[in-house]
Scaffold this motif. Structure first.
Motif, PDB file in Angstrom:
ATOM      1  N   GLY A  22     -45.447  32.099 -25.358  1.00 51.95           N
ATOM      2  CA  GLY A  22     -44.357  31.654 -24.270  1.00 51.95           C
ATOM      3  C   GLY A  22     -45.079  31.543 -22.529  1.00 51.95           C
ATOM      4  O   GLY A  22     -43.760  31.193 -21.934  1.00 51.95           O
ATOM      5  N   SER A  23     -45.862  32.062 -22.207  1.00 51.73           N
ATOM      6  CA  SER A  23     -46.247  32.201 -20.677  1.00 51.73           C
ATOM      7  C   SER A  23     -46.267  30.819 -20.603  1.00 51.73           C
ATOM      8  O   SER A  23     -47.192  29.863 -21.143  1.00 51.73           O
ATOM      9  N   ARG A  24     -46.415  30.458 -19.126  1.00 55.98           N
ATOM     10  CA  ARG A  24     -46.415  29.058 -18.735  1.00 55.98           C
ATOM     11  C   ARG A  24     -47.665  29.118 -17.779  1.00 55.98           C
ATOM     12  O   ARG A  24     -48.317  28.468 -16.521  1.00 55.98           O
ATOM     13  N   GLY A  25     -47.765  30.849 -17.078  1.00 55.98           N
ATOM     14  CA  GLY A  25     -48.830  30.849 -16.306  1.00 55.98           C
ATOM     15  C   GLY A  25     -49.150  32.502 -16.540  1.00 55.98           C
ATOM     16  O   GLY A  25     -48.505  33.163 -17.526  1.00 55.98           O
ATOM     17  N   SER A  26     -50.694  33.107 -15.542  1.00 57.40           N
ATOM     18  CA  SER A  26     -51.013  34.280 -16.815  1.00 57.40           C
ATOM     19  C   SER A  26     -51.810  34.259 -14.699  1.00 57.40           C
ATOM     20  O   SER A  26     -52.613  33.536 -14.012  1.00 57.40           O
ATOM     21  N   CYS A  27     -52.036  35.555 -14.029  1.00 57.81           N
ATOM     22  CA  CYS A  27     -52.742  35.767 -13.023  1.00 57.81           C
ATOM     23  C   CYS A  27     -53.234  37.372 -13.499  1.00 57.81           C
ATOM     24  O   CYS A  27     -53.123  38.690 -14.077  1.00 57.81           O
TER      25      CYS A  27
END
Length: 91
Positions: A22-27
């Motif tokens: 479900g994530s659209r990004g990560s860091c």
């Protein structure tokens, strides 16, 4: 592409899939070697801006509360869109 945020460097990667469902990004955490910010390649417009702000805010302040990060990123993207920002330009 490389991004510098508060004197630290991240690789910015546009990817087809993020490991977190479900994530659209990560860091990656700021203390990780070869750290990266990952953003879904399919994102466009205001949604892309929102995810970029969100992940760069994590990079700048890993300790910042998630609710603050979400609200700030949403507000920043919406306001730039209202100002006419799109695809790297302002109308």
């Amino acid at each position: 592409m490389r991004l510098t945020i508060l004197g630290r460097r991240w690789r910015l990667l546009f990817v087809d899939k993020i490991d977190d469902k479900g994530s659209r990004g990560s860091c990656d955490p700021p203390d990780r070697k070869n750290k990266a910010i990952r953003v879904l390649r399919r994102l466009k417009g205001e949604e892309l801006l929102e995810v970029l702000f969100h992940e760069m805010t994590h990079a700048a302040g890993w300790h910042i509360d998630e609710k603050f990060v979400e609200e700030f990123a949403d507000d920043a993207a919406r306001n730039l869109t209202k100002l006419g920002y799109h695809d790297g330009t302002i109308d």
